[in-house]
Design a protein around this motif. Structure first.
Motif, PDB file in Angstrom:
ATOM      1  N   LEU A 193       0.834  -1.196   0.000  1.00 15.40           N
ATOM      2  CA  LEU A 193       0.000   0.000   0.000  1.00 15.40           C
ATOM      3  C   LEU A 193       0.874   1.253   0.000  1.00 15.40           C
ATOM      4  CD1 LEU A 193      -2.532  -1.090   2.785  1.00 15.40           C
ATOM      5  CD2 LEU A 193      -2.708  -1.486   0.307  1.00 15.40           C
ATOM      6  N   PRO A 194       0.394   2.349  -0.564  1.00 16.34           N
ATOM      7  CA  PRO A 194       1.178   3.591  -0.543  1.00 16.34           C
ATOM      8  C   PRO A 194       1.444   4.118   0.859  1.00 16.34           C
ATOM      9  CG  PRO A 194      -0.566   3.707  -2.188  1.00 16.34           C
ATOM     10  CD  PRO A 194      -0.831   2.480  -1.370  1.00 16.34           C
ATOM     11  N   SER A 195       0.490   3.919   1.779  1.00 22.56           N
ATOM     12  CA  SER A 195       0.679   4.352   3.159  1.00 22.56           C
ATOM     13  C   SER A 195      -0.170   3.480   4.074  1.00 22.56           C
ATOM     14  CB  SER A 195       0.297   5.827   3.331  1.00 22.56           C
ATOM     15  OG  SER A 195      -1.091   5.972   3.605  1.00 22.56           O
ATOM     16  N   SER A 196      -0.025   3.687   5.377  1.00 23.83           N
ATOM     17  CA  SER A 196      -0.828   2.923   6.342  1.00 23.83           C
ATOM     18  C   SER A 196      -2.055   3.708   6.798  1.00 23.83           C
ATOM     19  CB  SER A 196       0.021   2.524   7.555  1.00 23.83           C
ATOM     20  OG  SER A 196       0.541   3.662   8.202  1.00 23.83           O
ATOM     21  N   SER A 197      -2.427   4.743   6.043  1.00 28.47           N
ATOM     22  CA  SER A 197      -3.681   5.447   6.290  1.00 28.47           C
ATOM     23  C   SER A 197      -4.722   4.888   5.323  1.00 28.47           C
ATOM     24  CB  SER A 197      -3.504   6.955   6.053  1.00 28.47           C
ATOM     25  OG  SER A 197      -4.736   7.629   6.191  1.00 28.47           O
ATOM     26  N   PHE A 198      -5.592   4.033   5.828  1.00 28.57           N
ATOM     27  CA  PHE A 198      -6.541   3.360   4.937  1.00 28.57           C
ATOM     28  C   PHE A 198      -7.769   2.892   5.700  1.00 28.57           C
ATOM     29  CE2 PHE A 198      -3.589   0.092   6.499  1.00 28.57           C
ATOM     30  CZ  PHE A 198      -4.468  -0.849   7.010  1.00 28.57           C
ATOM     31  N   HIS A 199      -8.810   2.578   4.940  1.00 30.57           N
ATOM     32  CA  HIS A 199      -9.930   1.803   5.478  1.00 30.57           C
ATOM     33  C   HIS A 199     -10.286   0.727   4.463  1.00 30.57           C
ATOM     34  CE1 HIS A 199     -12.350   4.603   2.984  1.00 30.57           C
ATOM     35  NE2 HIS A 199     -13.254   3.639   2.961  1.00 30.57           N
ATOM     36  N   LEU A 200     -11.059  -0.254   4.897  1.00 30.47           N
ATOM     37  CA  LEU A 200     -11.338  -1.449   4.092  1.00 30.47           C
ATOM     38  C   LEU A 200     -12.819  -1.559   3.767  1.00 30.47           C
ATOM     39  CD1 LEU A 200      -9.216  -3.859   6.281  1.00 30.47           C
ATOM     40  CD2 LEU A 200      -8.713  -3.360   3.891  1.00 30.47           C
ATOM     41  N   GLU A 201     -13.093  -2.091   2.582  1.00 36.57           N
ATOM     42  CA  GLU A 201     -14.470  -2.430   2.197  1.00 36.57           C
ATOM     43  C   GLU A 201     -14.447  -3.695   1.360  1.00 36.57           C
ATOM     44  OE1 GLU A 201     -16.614   0.637   0.244  1.00 36.57           O
ATOM     45  OE2 GLU A 201     -16.402   2.096   1.892  1.00 36.57           O
ATOM     46  N   ALA A 202     -15.441  -4.544   1.544  1.00 31.93           N
ATOM     47  CA  ALA A 202     -15.575  -5.760   0.733  1.00 31.93           C
ATOM     48  C   ALA A 202     -16.688  -5.554  -0.286  1.00 31.93           C
ATOM     49  CB  ALA A 202     -15.890  -6.957   1.619  1.00 31.93           C
ATOM     50  N   ALA A 203     -16.440  -5.957  -1.531  1.00 33.19           N
ATOM     51  CA  ALA A 203     -17.446  -5.824  -2.587  1.00 33.19           C
ATOM     52  C   ALA A 203     -17.090  -6.751  -3.741  1.00 33.19           C
ATOM     53  CB  ALA A 203     -17.528  -4.376  -3.079  1.00 33.19           C
ATOM     54  N   ASP A 204     -18.100  -7.471  -4.240  1.00 32.41           N
ATOM     55  CA  ASP A 204     -17.923  -8.322  -5.424  1.00 32.41           C
ATOM     56  C   ASP A 204     -16.758  -9.293  -5.280  1.00 32.41           C
ATOM     57  OD1 ASP A 204     -20.039  -6.965  -6.657  1.00 32.41           O
ATOM     58  OD2 ASP A 204     -18.673  -5.417  -7.405  1.00 32.41           O
ATOM     59  N   SER A 205     -16.730  -9.995  -4.158  1.00 34.09           N
ATOM     60  CA  SER A 205     -15.716 -11.040  -3.900  1.00 34.09           C
ATOM     61  C   SER A 205     -14.292 -10.501  -3.862  1.00 34.09           C
ATOM     62  CB  SER A 205     -15.814 -12.160  -4.957  1.00 34.09           C
ATOM     63  OG  SER A 205     -17.082 -12.771  -4.915  1.00 34.09           O
ATOM     64  N   GLN A 206     -14.163  -9.228  -3.527  1.00 34.13           N
ATOM     65  CA  GLN A 206     -12.822  -8.695  -3.359  1.00 34.13           C
ATOM     66  C   GLN A 206     -12.793  -7.715  -2.184  1.00 34.13           C
ATOM     67  OE1 GLN A 206     -11.821  -6.848  -7.088  1.00 34.13           O
ATOM     68  NE2 GLN A 206     -12.639  -4.862  -6.497  1.00 34.13           N
ATOM     69  N   VAL A 207     -11.593  -7.447  -1.705  1.00 33.90           N
ATOM     70  CA  VAL A 207     -11.394  -6.519  -0.596  1.00 33.90           C
ATOM     71  C   VAL A 207     -10.649  -5.296  -1.131  1.00 33.90           C
ATOM     72  CG1 VAL A 207     -10.312  -6.148   1.658  1.00 33.90           C
ATOM     73  CG2 VAL A 207     -11.315  -8.378   1.101  1.00 33.90           C
TER      74      VAL A 207
END
Length: 334
Positions: free
Chosen positions: A275-289
């Motif tokens: 990842l470019p940085s450790s500032s992130f959030h996650l979402e799951a959609a269409d069999s992917q994260v």
């Protein structure tokens, strides 16, 4: 309490065309200035102000009692400190940045080289192992920025500091105290209100669910508890995202991700998923994260993009450094 240490120098570099000259870097730099040395020394009446400035810059870069002894696979080379700083500047900041931003970067690079070498007044030779020396593309503006800050470095309590820098913040820099960096009190949270203008500010990185799970399982888990994390003032806790609860520092960077009682540091997540940085959030959609990431780099010290924006607004390099390193002192050796 175990705390993550993320204080480090940005290691990513721009990809440049051509081939690496390695230890020939110093020779090429001196050849670059040769016409201006001749013009300057023999008093060519037709020389321009630019010629004089270049010649003086070249003299400054070569002068001084301090040298870098750089060891590579091709052998050892003794390089004037300021020549080495100029070369490293060419490998760590965009060539089209403003002059004052380049100067601030040069000071940080010089500080990092000097850090931990005060006992004998810095001595006159610093041993390094930099295989990439000579691989950057030096510009006149970079050489001038180095020459005009010759000998200038940042210090704290009389000692040169490791001047941290990175490409783009998520809107703020990180507080070193929240990362277990009590010995770096000059690293504080400051707001970079224009970093959202960078093309590197936001990025989405996606993985198939199976691939995401495989990478997560390969991450080393940290022995720490929720209570230990929350003892750290200013920590925020997210709702579970894709089965992972995120613990964020006051600048919004992920300190830890927790799943089923197992903790993985934010910087390790960043590295494992590239990842470019450790500032992130996650979402799951269409069999992917999906990782929705803000900023580029570790978030500690000076945001290069923000420094360049400050330079565009007329701030000089001293004001830029004082903004990002509020308790550090701008010093100079002779």
């Amino acid at each position: 309490m175990k705390k993550l240490r993320v204080f480090q120098t940005v290691k990513s570099k721009r990809i440049v065309s051509g081939f690496s000259m390695k230890n020939l870097g110093t020779v090429l730099l001196l050849l670059f200035f040769l016409p201006y040395f001749i013009s300057f020394l023999f008093g060519n009446m037709q020389q321009t102000e630019t010629d004089v400035r270049r010649a003086r810059a070249g003299e400054l870069l070569k002068s001084g009692r301090m040298y870098v002894s750089n060891t590579t696979a091709l052998g050892k080379e003794r390089i004037p400190l300021e020549v080495y700083v100029a070369d490293k500047l060419s490998r760590s900041m965009e060539a089209d940045f403003e002059a004052e931003a380049l100067k601030a970067q040069a000071v940080l690079l010089r500080s990092g080289i000097l850090a931990g070498r005060e006992e004998e007044g810095f001595g006159n030779e610093i041993s390094l192992a930099d295989e990439d020396y000579g691989s950057g593309i030096l510009t006149e503006k970079m050489l001038q920025a180095t020459a005009e800050t010759s000998g200038v470095y940042l210090s704290y309590e009389g000692k040169a500091i490791e001047g941290a820098y990175f490409a783009v913040s998520n809107g703020a820099t990180r507080d070193g105290a929240q990362l277990g960096l009590a010995d770096h009190p000059y690293l504080k949270r400051v707001f970079c209100n224009r970093d959202f203008l960078s093309s590197d500010y936001a990025k989405t990185v996606s993985f198939r669910e199976k691939e995401f799970e495989q990478i997560w399982e390969q991450c080393a888990k940290t022995r720490i508890t929720q209570d230990e994390i929350l003892e750290n003032e200013g920590i925020q806790v997210s709702q579970e995202e894709c089965g992972i609860r995120l613990y964020l520092d006051s600048a919004g960077y992920v300190l830890y991700g927790e799943r089923n009682g197992e903790f993985v540091s934010g910087e390790q997540i960043r590295a494992a998923y590239m990842l470019p940085s450790s500032s992130f959030h996650l979402e799951a959609a269409d069999s992917q994260v999906n990782f929705y990431v803000r900023g580029k780099g570790h978030g500690m010290g000076m945001s290069q993009f923000a420094a360049n924006e400050m330079a565009k607004e007329g701030e000089d390099y001293t004001a830029i450094l004082e903004f990002f390193f509020q308790d550090a002192i701008i010093s100079k050796f002779e």
